[in-house]
Scaffold this active site. Sequence first.
Site, PDB file in Angstrom:
ATOM      1  N   LYS A 181       0.345   6.886   3.076  1.00  0.00           N
ATOM      2  CA  LYS A 181      -0.167   6.868   4.457  1.00  0.00           C
ATOM      3  C   LYS A 181       0.833   6.197   5.415  1.00  0.00           C
ATOM      4  O   LYS A 181       0.909   6.589   6.561  1.00  0.00           O
ATOM      5  CB  LYS A 181      -1.564   6.265   4.558  1.00  0.00           C
ATOM      6  CG  LYS A 181      -1.683   4.824   4.121  1.00  0.00           C
ATOM      7  CD  LYS A 181      -3.125   4.392   4.189  1.00  0.00           C
ATOM      8  CE  LYS A 181      -3.286   2.896   3.977  1.00  0.00           C
ATOM      9  NZ  LYS A 181      -2.567   2.326   2.828  1.00  0.00           N
ATOM     10  N   ARG A 238      -9.614  -2.660   6.850  1.00  0.00           N
ATOM     11  CA  ARG A 238      -9.642  -2.435   5.412  1.00  0.00           C
ATOM     12  C   ARG A 238     -10.957  -2.886   4.794  1.00  0.00           C
ATOM     13  O   ARG A 238     -11.177  -2.684   3.597  1.00  0.00           O
ATOM     14  CB  ARG A 238      -8.531  -3.277   4.799  1.00  0.00           C
ATOM     15  CG  ARG A 238      -7.506  -2.509   3.975  1.00  0.00           C
ATOM     16  CD  ARG A 238      -6.485  -3.544   3.620  1.00  0.00           C
ATOM     17  NE  ARG A 238      -5.527  -3.234   2.644  1.00  0.00           N
ATOM     18  CZ  ARG A 238      -4.253  -2.921   2.924  1.00  0.00           C
ATOM     19  NH1 ARG A 238      -3.874  -2.727   4.149  1.00  0.00           N
ATOM     20  NH2 ARG A 238      -3.400  -2.803   1.941  1.00  0.00           N
ATOM     21  N   ARG A 250       8.977   2.178  -9.129  1.00  0.00           N
ATOM     22  CA  ARG A 250       9.972   1.810  -8.109  1.00  0.00           C
ATOM     23  C   ARG A 250      10.758   0.559  -8.494  1.00  0.00           C
ATOM     24  O   ARG A 250      10.171  -0.459  -8.830  1.00  0.00           O
ATOM     25  CB  ARG A 250       9.248   1.512  -6.779  1.00  0.00           C
ATOM     26  CG  ARG A 250       8.931   2.735  -6.016  1.00  0.00           C
ATOM     27  CD  ARG A 250       8.662   2.460  -4.562  1.00  0.00           C
ATOM     28  NE  ARG A 250       7.760   1.371  -4.265  1.00  0.00           N
ATOM     29  CZ  ARG A 250       6.925   1.368  -3.221  1.00  0.00           C
ATOM     30  NH1 ARG A 250       6.885   2.389  -2.406  1.00  0.00           N
ATOM     31  NH2 ARG A 250       6.152   0.328  -2.992  1.00  0.00           N
ATOM     32  N   ARG A 295       9.705  -5.112  -7.214  1.00  0.00           N
ATOM     33  CA  ARG A 295       8.991  -5.966  -6.258  1.00  0.00           C
ATOM     34  C   ARG A 295       7.695  -6.447  -6.899  1.00  0.00           C
ATOM     35  O   ARG A 295       7.052  -5.693  -7.633  1.00  0.00           O
ATOM     36  CB  ARG A 295       8.632  -5.163  -5.000  1.00  0.00           C
ATOM     37  CG  ARG A 295       9.622  -5.291  -3.885  1.00  0.00           C
ATOM     38  CD  ARG A 295       9.264  -4.400  -2.713  1.00  0.00           C
ATOM     39  NE  ARG A 295       7.846  -4.296  -2.432  1.00  0.00           N
ATOM     40  CZ  ARG A 295       7.319  -3.541  -1.475  1.00  0.00           C
ATOM     41  NH1 ARG A 295       8.098  -2.828  -0.708  1.00  0.00           N
ATOM     42  NH2 ARG A 295       6.024  -3.484  -1.274  1.00  0.00           N
ATOM     43  N   ARG A 348      -4.672  -4.148  -6.779  1.00  0.00           N
ATOM     44  CA  ARG A 348      -4.772  -3.649  -5.398  1.00  0.00           C
ATOM     45  C   ARG A 348      -5.703  -2.441  -5.325  1.00  0.00           C
ATOM     46  O   ARG A 348      -6.456  -2.282  -4.369  1.00  0.00           O
ATOM     47  CB  ARG A 348      -3.385  -3.282  -4.870  1.00  0.00           C
ATOM     48  CG  ARG A 348      -2.536  -4.494  -4.554  1.00  0.00           C
ATOM     49  CD  ARG A 348      -1.096  -4.142  -4.304  1.00  0.00           C
ATOM     50  NE  ARG A 348      -0.890  -3.476  -3.036  1.00  0.00           N
ATOM     51  CZ  ARG A 348       0.201  -2.789  -2.725  1.00  0.00           C
ATOM     52  NH1 ARG A 348       1.170  -2.661  -3.587  1.00  0.00           N
ATOM     53  NH2 ARG A 348       0.305  -2.220  -1.553  1.00  0.00           N
TER      54      ARG A 348
HETATM   55  P1  AMP Z   1      -0.011  -2.748   2.685  1.00  0.00           P
HETATM   56  O1  AMP Z   1       1.457  -2.685   2.951  1.00  0.00           O
HETATM   57  O2  AMP Z   1      -0.833  -2.157   3.784  1.00  0.00           O
HETATM   58  O3  AMP Z   1      -0.388  -2.217   1.321  1.00  0.00           O
HETATM   59  O4  AMP Z   1      -0.400  -4.309   2.666  1.00  0.00           O
HETATM   60  C1  AMP Z   1       0.232  -5.209   1.770  1.00  0.00           C
HETATM   61  C2  AMP Z   1      -0.639  -6.435   1.583  1.00  0.00           C
HETATM   62  O5  AMP Z   1      -0.866  -7.076   2.858  1.00  0.00           O
HETATM   63  C3  AMP Z   1      -2.026  -6.169   1.034  1.00  0.00           C
HETATM   64  O6  AMP Z   1      -2.039  -6.069  -0.381  1.00  0.00           O
HETATM   65  C4  AMP Z   1      -2.800  -7.385   1.536  1.00  0.00           C
HETATM   66  O7  AMP Z   1      -2.494  -8.534   0.768  1.00  0.00           O
HETATM   67  C5  AMP Z   1      -2.188  -7.593   2.928  1.00  0.00           C
HETATM   68  N1  AMP Z   1      -2.911  -6.824   3.975  1.00  0.00           N
HETATM   69  C6  AMP Z   1      -2.422  -5.804   4.739  1.00  0.00           C
HETATM   70  N2  AMP Z   1      -3.346  -5.346   5.597  1.00  0.00           N
HETATM   71  C7  AMP Z   1      -4.457  -6.085   5.375  1.00  0.00           C
HETATM   72  C8  AMP Z   1      -5.773  -6.072   5.915  1.00  0.00           C
HETATM   73  N3  AMP Z   1      -6.151  -5.197   6.866  1.00  0.00           N
HETATM   74  N4  AMP Z   1      -6.660  -6.989   5.438  1.00  0.00           N
HETATM   75  C9  AMP Z   1      -6.312  -7.889   4.499  1.00  0.00           C
HETATM   76  N5  AMP Z   1      -5.102  -7.927   3.916  1.00  0.00           N
HETATM   77  C10 AMP Z   1      -4.172  -7.042   4.355  1.00  0.00           C
END
Ligand code: AMP
Length: 221
Positions: free
Chosen positions: A13, A88, A127, A162, A173
Amino acid sequence: MRVIFVGPPGSGKGTQATLLCQRFGLAHISTGDVLRESVHLRTPGGLLAEPYLSTGRLVPDDVVNALVADLFRAPSRPESFVMDGYPRTLAQAVAFDEMLHEHGLDVTGVLLFQLGDELIVRRLSGRWICPNATCNATYHVYNRPPRVPGRCDLCGTALLQREDDKEETIRRRLEVYHENTAGLIDHYRAQKLVREVSADGTIEDVYARVVKVLDKLKPRR
Ligand code: AMP
């Protein structure tokens, strides 16, 4: 156009949001990127968020809601945007609705990217990156393996995975995603905003689906 992208980690996404925003001049708001940047800069918010990011857990709602509210309070407040990774949780969606309402804005649609968990684990856990700051090459054990396993083709440095690409973290996740998304999707389904998009296939395939779905929503502004 004000769109929310919802989908599991690794569903692409972020890539789709980048393409769409470049093409239609929309603001790309990725809370993951904002949080990673604050961790990197070691800001107070970043220090608070770091343990959540490194273990794949969600940062507390009030922290993320405040971060997004700040973006919308800024003079450069986005009018047209793609939200990538926010809201989220149901609590974030409710807070976001209220905040948009205060600014006289509404959501045009919510795109739900769909991809099976096993495919995601395979995609993400493959990755590897070169940690050499002047190189930063990326590899994938299935799609783009290095010539010598574990070594960068370009500079010979030992490759690293990573923290959030490790299989254990990805599975956590995904669990977090499934736990939190049901309520969020119900919330937006009740507003008749949800459109489903298969995230399987090439970037171009998925992009074509995204544009087709968005074309059927309200006219772009
Ligand atoms: P993403 O790159 O969107 O997968 O986000 C990486 C990490 O950032 C997630 O695993 C969460 O730890 C944190 N994170 C990002 N967006 C949110 C959100 N809307 N609410 C809570 N944690 C977030």
